[in-house]
Design a protein around this motif. Structure first.
Motif, PDB file in Angstrom:
ATOM      1  N   GLN A  45       0.866  -1.189   0.000  1.00  0.00           N
ATOM      2  CA  GLN A  45       0.000   0.000   0.000  1.00  0.00           C
ATOM      3  C   GLN A  45       0.895   1.229   0.000  1.00  0.00           C
ATOM      4  OE1 GLN A  45      -3.556  -0.062   2.291  1.00  0.00           O
ATOM      5  NE2 GLN A  45      -3.426   2.119   2.757  1.00  0.00           N
ATOM      6  N   ILE A  46       0.576   2.163  -0.908  1.00  0.00           N
ATOM      7  CA  ILE A  46       1.316   3.433  -0.962  1.00  0.00           C
ATOM      8  C   ILE A  46       0.342   4.566  -0.658  1.00  0.00           C
ATOM      9  CG2 ILE A  46       3.145   2.628  -2.509  1.00  0.00           C
ATOM     10  CD1 ILE A  46       1.642   3.724  -4.863  1.00  0.00           C
ATOM     11  N   ASP A  47       0.889   5.713  -0.220  1.00  0.00           N
ATOM     12  CA  ASP A  47       0.044   6.833   0.210  1.00  0.00           C
ATOM     13  C   ASP A  47      -0.821   7.398  -0.912  1.00  0.00           C
ATOM     14  OD1 ASP A  47       0.987   6.657   2.765  1.00  0.00           O
ATOM     15  OD2 ASP A  47       2.567   8.162   2.470  1.00  0.00           O
ATOM     16  N   LYS A  48      -0.261   7.474  -2.092  1.00  0.00           N
ATOM     17  CA  LYS A  48      -0.992   8.059  -3.235  1.00  0.00           C
ATOM     18  C   LYS A  48      -0.780   7.169  -4.444  1.00  0.00           C
ATOM     19  CE  LYS A  48      -0.100  12.680  -1.583  1.00  0.00           C
ATOM     20  NZ  LYS A  48       0.931  13.680  -1.616  1.00  0.00           N
ATOM     21  N   PRO A  49      -1.710   7.222  -5.380  1.00  0.00           N
ATOM     22  CA  PRO A  49      -1.533   6.424  -6.599  1.00  0.00           C
ATOM     23  C   PRO A  49      -0.344   6.936  -7.420  1.00  0.00           C
ATOM     24  CG  PRO A  49      -3.757   7.359  -6.460  1.00  0.00           C
ATOM     25  CD  PRO A  49      -2.954   7.941  -5.360  1.00  0.00           C
ATOM     26  N   PRO A  50       0.193   6.090  -8.268  1.00  0.00           N
ATOM     27  CA  PRO A  50       1.245   6.545  -9.172  1.00  0.00           C
ATOM     28  C   PRO A  50       0.718   7.671 -10.072  1.00  0.00           C
ATOM     29  CG  PRO A  50       1.044   4.150  -9.221  1.00  0.00           C
ATOM     30  CD  PRO A  50      -0.097   4.676  -8.431  1.00  0.00           C
ATOM     31  N   LEU A  51       1.615   8.482 -10.566  1.00  0.00           N
ATOM     32  CA  LEU A  51       1.240   9.645 -11.364  1.00  0.00           C
ATOM     33  C   LEU A  51       0.352   9.273 -12.554  1.00  0.00           C
ATOM     34  CD1 LEU A  51       1.431  12.662 -11.717  1.00  0.00           C
ATOM     35  CD2 LEU A  51       3.554  12.331 -12.979  1.00  0.00           C
ATOM     36  N   ARG A  52       0.645   8.210 -13.244  1.00  0.00           N
ATOM     37  CA  ARG A  52      -0.156   7.812 -14.402  1.00  0.00           C
ATOM     38  C   ARG A  52      -1.607   7.500 -13.978  1.00  0.00           C
ATOM     39  NH1 ARG A  52       0.946   7.274 -19.336  1.00  0.00           N
ATOM     40  NH2 ARG A  52       3.170   7.040 -19.092  1.00  0.00           N
ATOM     41  N   ASP A  53      -1.773   6.862 -12.825  1.00  0.00           N
ATOM     42  CA  ASP A  53      -3.126   6.567 -12.342  1.00  0.00           C
ATOM     43  C   ASP A  53      -3.834   7.841 -11.885  1.00  0.00           C
ATOM     44  OD1 ASP A  53      -2.736   3.924 -12.938  1.00  0.00           O
ATOM     45  OD2 ASP A  53      -2.239   3.327 -10.892  1.00  0.00           O
ATOM     46  N   THR A  54      -3.095   8.764 -11.289  1.00  0.00           N
ATOM     47  CA  THR A  54      -3.677  10.056 -10.900  1.00  0.00           C
ATOM     48  C   THR A  54      -4.109  10.820 -12.152  1.00  0.00           C
ATOM     49  OG1 THR A  54      -2.301  10.133  -8.932  1.00  0.00           O
ATOM     50  CG2 THR A  54      -3.271  12.203  -9.651  1.00  0.00           C
ATOM     51  N   GLN A  55      -3.287  10.762 -13.186  1.00  0.00           N
ATOM     52  CA  GLN A  55      -3.639  11.415 -14.455  1.00  0.00           C
ATOM     53  C   GLN A  55      -4.923  10.806 -15.022  1.00  0.00           C
ATOM     54  OE1 GLN A  55      -0.871  10.663 -17.630  1.00  0.00           O
ATOM     55  NE2 GLN A  55      -1.641  12.358 -18.877  1.00  0.00           N
ATOM     56  N   ALA A  56      -5.036   9.498 -14.976  1.00  0.00           N
ATOM     57  CA  ALA A  56      -6.246   8.828 -15.466  1.00  0.00           C
ATOM     58  C   ALA A  56      -7.456   9.227 -14.617  1.00  0.00           C
ATOM     59  CB  ALA A  56      -6.054   7.313 -15.439  1.00  0.00           C
ATOM     60  N   ALA A  57      -7.233   9.366 -13.311  1.00  0.00           N
ATOM     61  CA  ALA A  57      -8.336   9.781 -12.434  1.00  0.00           C
ATOM     62  C   ALA A  57      -8.795  11.195 -12.792  1.00  0.00           C
ATOM     63  CB  ALA A  57      -7.897   9.717 -10.971  1.00  0.00           C
ATOM     64  N   TYR A  58      -7.855  12.073 -13.066  1.00  0.00           N
ATOM     65  CA  TYR A  58      -8.247  13.443 -13.407  1.00  0.00           C
ATOM     66  C   TYR A  58      -8.915  13.518 -14.783  1.00  0.00           C
ATOM     67  CZ  TYR A  58      -7.094  16.013  -9.328  1.00  0.00           C
ATOM     68  OH  TYR A  58      -7.133  16.514  -8.057  1.00  0.00           O
ATOM     69  N   THR A  59      -8.575  12.640 -15.668  1.00  0.00           N
ATOM     70  CA  THR A  59      -9.310  12.551 -16.936  1.00  0.00           C
ATOM     71  C   THR A  59     -10.741  12.119 -16.642  1.00  0.00           C
ATOM     72  OG1 THR A  59      -7.306  12.021 -18.162  1.00  0.00           O
ATOM     73  CG2 THR A  59      -9.394  11.396 -19.183  1.00  0.00           C
ATOM     74  N   ALA A  60     -10.882  11.161 -15.731  1.00  0.00           N
ATOM     75  CA  ALA A  60     -12.223  10.712 -15.342  1.00  0.00           C
ATOM     76  C   ALA A  60     -12.996  11.836 -14.653  1.00  0.00           C
ATOM     77  CB  ALA A  60     -12.125   9.498 -14.428  1.00  0.00           C
ATOM     78  N   VAL A  61     -12.328  12.683 -13.865  1.00  0.00           N
ATOM     79  CA  VAL A  61     -12.978  13.820 -13.205  1.00  0.00           C
ATOM     80  C   VAL A  61     -13.441  14.842 -14.247  1.00  0.00           C
ATOM     81  CG1 VAL A  61     -12.548  15.837 -11.738  1.00  0.00           C
ATOM     82  CG2 VAL A  61     -11.788  13.580 -10.993  1.00  0.00           C
ATOM     83  N   ALA A  62     -12.649  15.027 -15.286  1.00  0.00           N
ATOM     84  CA  ALA A  62     -12.956  16.045 -16.302  1.00  0.00           C
ATOM     85  C   ALA A  62     -14.232  15.733 -17.067  1.00  0.00           C
ATOM     86  CB  ALA A  62     -11.785  16.176 -17.274  1.00  0.00           C
ATOM     87  N   ILE A  63     -14.528  14.478 -17.284  1.00  0.00           N
ATOM     88  CA  ILE A  63     -15.696  14.112 -18.093  1.00  0.00           C
ATOM     89  C   ILE A  63     -17.000  14.564 -17.427  1.00  0.00           C
ATOM     90  CG2 ILE A  63     -17.013  12.180 -19.066  1.00  0.00           C
ATOM     91  CD1 ILE A  63     -14.215  10.805 -19.500  1.00  0.00           C
ATOM     92  N   PRO A  64     -17.315  14.155 -16.188  1.00  0.00           N
ATOM     93  CA  PRO A  64     -18.573  14.637 -15.602  1.00  0.00           C
ATOM     94  C   PRO A  64     -18.570  16.142 -15.342  1.00  0.00           C
ATOM     95  CG  PRO A  64     -17.356  13.319 -14.006  1.00  0.00           C
ATOM     96  CD  PRO A  64     -16.655  13.189 -15.318  1.00  0.00           C
TER      97      PRO A  64
END
Length: 166
Positions: free
Chosen positions: A105-124
């Motif tokens: 377990q790491i404190d935050k997701p890797p940068l690529r996964d964070t980038q994918a999450a922010y792409t997912a945030v941008a859609i809605p």
């Protein structure tokens, strides 16, 4: 050729037309008939659908759709917030070690996964903004009110002028 409409259905359709408050399509749906059948029955009996009734039904439907879009916009914004929170949650990864795969377990997701999450945030977020903009009049109603008040003021001023000034 479809079977003729039974007399009791014709009577019920005529009663609904006379009662008002329903559109031709609404009456047709209620009685399981085509709108053209309802219109033909109305015409044969000297009845018409008032234009005001159709306009009121259209305004009501438009209002209902605006309310549904507002609800959807709110839900999309909530989705964006939940996705953003998820982008910063502790993250589990599988790491290959000499003892085999291990979950870490790491404190935050890797940068690529964070980038994918922010792409997912941008859609809605984007869809929320489009729905919000769709139902915004951009100040047109306020401008109409101001222009109307100005015209009335000018009329009142012109009416107050002595006859020789006009």
């Amino acid at each position: 050729m479809p079977a003729p409409t039974p007399p009791e259905v014709v009577t019920a359709i005529l009663a609904d037309i006379r009662a008002g408050g329903m559109s031709c399509r609404g009456i047709a749906d209620k009685h399981g008939r085509a709108p053209s059948t309802v219109a033909r029955i109305a015409k044969a009996n000297g009845l018409t659908f008032e234009r005001a009734q159709t306009e009121n039904a259209t305004r009501a439907r438009t209002s209902d759709m605006a309310a549904r879009r507002a609800e959807l916009a709110e839900l999309l914004l909530e989705d964006a917030f939940r996705l953003r929170q998820r982008a910063w949650q502790p993250y589990q990864v599988v790491v290959n070690t000499s003892d085999g795969p291990t979950v870490v377990q790491i404190d935050k997701p890797p940068l690529r996964d964070t980038q994918a999450a922010y792409t997912a945030v941008a859609i809605p977020t984007d869809k929320h903004a489009k729905l919000d903009k769709h139902d915004s009049d951009g100040g047109a109603e306020k401008a109409k009110g101001i222009v109307g008040a100005l015209v009335e003021g000018l009329r009142a001023a012109a009416d107050a002028l002595p006859p020789e000034a006009t």
